[in-house]
Design a protein around this motif. Structure first.
Motif, PDB file in Angstrom:
ATOM      1  N   GLU A   1       8.349 -45.117   0.525  1.00 19.25           N
ATOM      2  CA  GLU A   1       9.660 -44.710  -0.210  1.00 19.25           C
ATOM      3  C   GLU A   1       9.523 -43.112  -0.216  1.00 19.25           C
ATOM      4  O   GLU A   1      10.716 -42.605  -0.528  1.00 19.25           O
ATOM      5  N   ALA A   2       8.281 -42.512  -0.467  1.00 20.29           N
ATOM      6  CA  ALA A   2       8.326 -40.882  -0.559  1.00 20.29           C
ATOM      7  C   ALA A   2       8.307 -40.381   0.708  1.00 20.29           C
ATOM      8  O   ALA A   2       8.360 -39.012   0.702  1.00 20.29           O
TER       9      ALA A   2
ATOM     10  N   GLU B   1       1.180 -51.960  -3.788  1.00 15.62           N
ATOM     11  CA  GLU B   1       2.368 -51.011  -4.594  1.00 15.62           C
ATOM     12  C   GLU B   1       2.055 -49.365  -3.934  1.00 15.62           C
ATOM     13  O   GLU B   1       3.185 -48.789  -3.728  1.00 15.62           O
TER      14      GLU B   1
ATOM     15  N   ASP C   1      -2.561 -45.008 -12.253  1.00 17.50           N
ATOM     16  CA  ASP C   1      -0.998 -44.853 -11.956  1.00 17.50           C
ATOM     17  C   ASP C   1      -0.723 -44.582 -10.449  1.00 17.50           C
ATOM     18  O   ASP C   1      -0.901 -43.608  -9.927  1.00 17.50           O
TER      19      ASP C   1
ATOM     20  N   GLY D   1       5.167 -47.145  -2.194  1.00 22.44           N
ATOM     21  CA  GLY D   1       5.447 -45.833  -2.778  1.00 22.44           C
ATOM     22  C   GLY D   1       5.232 -44.964  -1.913  1.00 22.44           C
ATOM     23  O   GLY D   1       6.256 -44.207  -1.976  1.00 22.44           O
TER      24      GLY D   1
ATOM     25  N   VAL E   1       1.137 -41.124  -5.889  1.00 25.08           N
ATOM     26  CA  VAL E   1       2.081 -40.800  -4.728  1.00 25.08           C
ATOM     27  C   VAL E   1       2.792 -39.245  -5.229  1.00 25.08           C
ATOM     28  O   VAL E   1       3.192 -38.461  -4.358  1.00 25.08           O
ATOM     29  N   SER E   2       3.060 -39.085  -6.673  1.00 26.32           N
ATOM     30  CA  SER E   2       3.536 -37.763  -7.034  1.00 26.32           C
ATOM     31  C   SER E   2       2.452 -36.566  -6.507  1.00 26.32           C
ATOM     32  O   SER E   2       3.226 -35.512  -5.998  1.00 26.32           O
TER      33      SER E   2
ATOM     34  N   ASP F   1       2.238 -44.354  -9.222  1.00 26.41           N
ATOM     35  CA  ASP F   1       3.238 -43.536  -9.065  1.00 26.41           C
ATOM     36  C   ASP F   1       2.697 -41.938  -9.373  1.00 26.41           C
ATOM     37  O   ASP F   1       3.123 -41.103  -8.696  1.00 26.41           O
ATOM     38  N   GLU F   2       1.896 -41.792 -10.133  1.00 23.74           N
ATOM     39  CA  GLU F   2       1.178 -40.415 -10.302  1.00 23.74           C
ATOM     40  C   GLU F   2       0.509 -39.807  -8.831  1.00 23.74           C
ATOM     41  O   GLU F   2       0.489 -38.856  -8.439  1.00 23.74           O
TER      42      GLU F   2
ATOM     43  N   LYS G   1      -2.294 -53.458  -6.419  1.00 29.71           N
ATOM     44  CA  LYS G   1      -2.299 -51.588  -6.288  1.00 29.71           C
ATOM     45  C   LYS G   1      -2.171 -51.184  -4.821  1.00 29.71           C
ATOM     46  O   LYS G   1      -1.323 -50.219  -4.672  1.00 29.71           O
TER      47      LYS G   1
ATOM     48  N   GLU H   1       3.244 -35.834  -2.793  1.00 30.30           N
ATOM     49  CA  GLU H   1       4.475 -35.337  -2.539  1.00 30.30           C
ATOM     50  C   GLU H   1       4.477 -33.812  -2.895  1.00 30.30           C
ATOM     51  O   GLU H   1       4.732 -32.968  -2.289  1.00 30.30           O
TER      52      GLU H   1
END
Length: 245
Positions: free
Chosen positions: A97-98, A90, A233, A94, A238-239, A235-236, A87, A242
């Motif tokens: 990439e953001a 990852e 998560d 992530g 990272v969001s 992705d959450e 994780k 952002e």
């Protein structure tokens, strides 16, 4: 190999590497904060101020043009085959990439994982190392590394150059970093920023205690807990970083 394990000890002291008989078992922080012993601190502490100043200058100089960055904390004891190591990789990937750089403590375990993910994604992978009684050094995936003698100088760099924090499972050092970030935001010493905890099973007990005991007893407010987001998560996480831009 000839010699005792003690003779092969090594440690970093700021930018200096010590090995064998040259290794001392105390740290610069310890000597600064220890009130016991002879009164020679009257003569040495003014010189320490110059060394402290140099650490801040070095850190500011190295990171001034870093751009958007996220501080990532987690245990140095996380093994490569631990699911949270994956994780961490990852997460580092992530965030890059953001459009973020990542900042870790530069050590092994979860820190290494985040640095690895960031470096493999061709991003900026920062490691802020610290002098310890034993050798640790920065991991091989750091592409901007600074080694500090003083914890408070290092912590300043984390807070100044991170716009949010993601926290993987960890121990006392990880707790210290997480709660210090929350304290600075609570007391408005810094602009409030998001803190995301990755690992629902790992962190739920702590959050239940904070809510059921500390909040219930009036020692913190609901707004203090609202600073924290708990998720599995990446992705959450990272969001959320952002959205804080």
């Amino acid at each position: 190999m000839v010699g005792t394990p003690e003779e092969f000890r090594s440690k970093r002291k700021g930018p200096t590497l010590l090995r064998g008989s040259q290794v001392d078992l105390s740290t610069t922080d310890q000597r600064l904060l220890d009130s016991r012993g002879p009164s020679d601190w009257v003569h040495t502490d003014p010189w320490r101020v110059l060394r402290i100043q140099a650490e801040f200058v070095e850190g500011f100089g190295a990171l001034a043009e870093l751009g958007p960055a996220v501080g990532c904390f987690g245990s140095a004891r996380t093994k490569v085959d631990d699911p949270f190591y994956a994780k961490g990789v990852e997460l580092g990937r992530g965030l890059v990439e953001a459009g973020f750089a990542v900042i870790t403590g530069g050590g092994p375990g979860a820190m290494e994982a985040v640095n690895k993910g960031a470096a493999e994604a061709d991003g900026v992978s920062v490691g802020l190392g610290i002098e310890l009684p034993f050798e640790q050094g920065v991991n091989e995936y750091v592409n901007i590394g600074i080694n500090f003698r003083y914890f408070f100088a290092r912590k300043t760099m984390f807070v100044k150059y991170s716009q949010g924090f993601v926290v993987l499972p960890g121990g006392l050092g990880t707790f210290d970093e997480m709660f210090e970030a929350m304290t600075l935001a609570q007391t408005r010493k810094v602009t409030s920023f998001p803190v995301v905890l990755i690992g629902v099973d790992y962190w739920t007990g702590l959050l239940d205690w904070l809510r059921g005991t500390v909040l219930a007893d009036g020692k913190i407010s609901e707004a203090d807990l609202d600073m924290l987001t708990l998720t599995d998560d990446v992705d959450e996480a990272v969001s959320i970083m952002e959205a804080s831009r």
